[in-house]
Design a protein around this motif. Structure first.
Motif, PDB file in Angstrom:
ATOM      1  N   LEU A  80      71.210 -12.728   3.875  1.00 23.78           N
ATOM      2  CA  LEU A  80      71.601 -13.627   2.795  1.00 23.78           C
ATOM      3  C   LEU A  80      71.613 -12.943   1.433  1.00 23.78           C
ATOM      4  CD1 LEU A  80      69.503 -16.761   3.853  1.00 23.78           C
ATOM      5  CD2 LEU A  80      71.930 -16.322   4.288  1.00 23.78           C
ATOM      6  N   GLY A 107      73.084 -10.245   0.471  1.00 30.17           N
ATOM      7  CA  GLY A 107      74.451  -9.889   0.104  1.00 30.17           C
ATOM      8  C   GLY A 107      74.525  -8.617  -0.710  1.00 30.17           C
ATOM      9  N   ARG A 133      76.990 -16.921  -5.324  1.00 23.65           N
ATOM     10  CA  ARG A 133      77.314 -16.291  -4.037  1.00 23.65           C
ATOM     11  C   ARG A 133      76.122 -16.408  -3.081  1.00 23.65           C
ATOM     12  NH1 ARG A 133      81.442 -12.370  -4.864  1.00 23.65           N
ATOM     13  NH2 ARG A 133      82.963 -13.333  -6.286  1.00 23.65           N
ATOM     14  N   ARG A 168      75.884 -18.482   0.542  1.00 24.07           N
ATOM     15  CA  ARG A 168      75.415 -17.904   1.814  1.00 24.07           C
ATOM     16  C   ARG A 168      74.265 -18.723   2.390  1.00 24.07           C
ATOM     17  NH1 ARG A 168      76.843 -13.039  -0.987  1.00 24.07           N
ATOM     18  NH2 ARG A 168      74.787 -12.855  -1.936  1.00 24.07           N
ATOM     19  N   ARG A 214      74.250 -20.802   5.937  1.00 26.23           N
ATOM     20  CA  ARG A 214      73.181 -20.591   6.918  1.00 26.23           C
ATOM     21  C   ARG A 214      72.541 -21.924   7.303  1.00 26.23           C
ATOM     22  NH1 ARG A 214      70.480 -17.292  10.678  1.00 26.23           N
ATOM     23  NH2 ARG A 214      68.240 -17.686  10.576  1.00 26.23           N
TER      24      ARG A 214
END
Length: 394
Positions: free
Chosen positions: A71, A73, A179, A183, A187
């Motif tokens: 997560l 990123g 962002r 994510r 999830r």
């Protein structure tokens, strides 16, 4: 435990939702806004800005948790040669390096600082008044408070030590924290979490089909109203936030820290050019203001720093906004208090409170994360205990 309800879809609420769903719980999350994220929400449009500077510290527990789940990123790293662009406002002048005493103070472990003494008194004793003032001012980048010197020495030193760490602990999510929120939401949904946006909850009794524990993941004033508990208060900072888009010019600093009074100005496009259109750079400033100071006072402070570090910034400005953030900058601890004295996570009767002003350790977003994981853990333990007692009675 079969079901859990979460009120609030910011970083804390999403952390709790994912943690509970991974444990097999059926989770429903309600968010009053039409989008998720809370203060981690990134604005739409050409300028990808958050509500104030947003960094994630790699020394915190959330870093490992996010990384393990994919997560975290892509990060926007700051090259070391760019980091050299940090400037310091000290004794009325702009300087390239901070005073030596300040550097020594930032390296002191937090464990050396007492809890029951204010930072100004302790730092003056160990390093002198000038260093105490500079160190307290610099810590404002992680405190958002107008007078860090009046807070618990342990509380301030922990944040000072981590904010000034080298190599830096602070990192930035490429494209903004929005962002990361996207994510996390993906999830959560993949785990079966039901997410209801534009769904304001004003009373716990209003929750439709509420079964099982309830986790309240809102700002503390909102939680106090929701739970009808006026005791849910804790001191927080009051800050003027100024966002600017400037036409690009060589020579602008990466960041400017005010060591004479708490204040921080940062060029976020230094590490992440995607935050603004080509040929422009995004500047964010956060200046704590006292209870008697106005928004105009904070803006005037910002403009003085911009005059020092960003030549011709007025003529180069293509977009600008300013706002006051009240009670939304995390908890601050006065001398004699620690995170353990803040409002408890477990509110009784299956209700749990999470966020950045509750009784959980950490810096900035780490408090929200730690309290969210702890709330789910306590709820699971409570459910297991209740099930055993029910079986024993049967």
């Amino acid at each position: 435990m079969r079901k859990m309800t979460i009120v609030g879809g910011g970083f804390a609420g999403l952390t709790a939702a994912i943690t509970a769903a991974e444990a097999g719980v059926s989770v429903t999350l309600y968010e009053a806004h039409h989008t998720l994220g809370g203060r981690a929400r990134t604005a739409e449009g050409p300028y990808l800005i958050n509500e104030g500077p947003h960094a994630i510290y790699d020394g915190g527990p959330h870093w490992t948790w996010l990384k393990q789940r994919g997560l975290l990123g892509e990060l926007a790293p700051l090259p070391l040669h760019k980091a050299a662009g940090l400037r310091f406002h000290h004794h009325g002048a702009l300087r390239r390096i901070p005073p030596l005493g300040f550097v020594r103070q930032t390296r002191r472990p937090a464990e050396q600082a007492p809890v029951d003494v204010d930072f100004r008194t302790w730092a003056t004793t160990v390093a002198g008044p000038a260093t105490a003032r500079a160190a307290a001012s610099y810590s404002g980048v992680a405190l958002y408070h107008h007078d860090p010197g009046a807070l618990s020495a342990r509380f301030v030193q922990e944040r000072l030590h981590r904010a000034a760490a080298f190599p830096p602990e602070a990192h930035f999510i490429k494209g903004g924290w929005g962002r990361l929120v996207d994510r996390m939401a993906a999830r959560a949904r993949a785990l079966g979490v039901r997410i209801e946006t534009s769904s304001r909850v004003d009373r716990l009794d209003d929750l439709p089909l509420a079964e099982g524990p309830v986790i309240v993941a809102t700002a503390l004033p909102s939680a106090a109203r929701l739970l009808q508990d006026p005791s849910l208060t804790w001191e927080s900072g009051r800050t003027v936030l100024v966002d600017l888009a400037l036409r690009t010019r060589k020579g602008d600093p990466f960041a400017l820290s005010d060591l004479d009074a708490p204040g921080w100005v940062e060029r976020f496009t230094t590490q992440d050019p995607s935050l603004a259109p080509a040929g422009e750079q995004l500047i964010q400033a956060q200046l704590p203001i006292g209870p008697t100071q106005s928004k105009a006072d904070g803006i005037a402070h910002v403009e003085r720093l911009l005059d020092l570090g960003f030549a011709g910034w007025r003529e180069r400005t293509v977009w600008r906004r300013a706002a006051v953030s009240q009670g939304r900058t995390g908890a601050v601890d006065r001398p004699g208090t620690t995170w353990r004295d803040r409002p408890a996570v477990d509110r009784g009767d299956g209700v749990y409170l999470v966020g950045d002003q509750v009784a959980a350790p950490g810096v900035l977003a780490e408090v929200s994360f730690t309290s969210a994981v702890e709330a789910v853990s306590q709820a699971l333990r409570g459910s297991i205990l209740k099930e055993r007692l029910d079986l024993k009675r049967a």
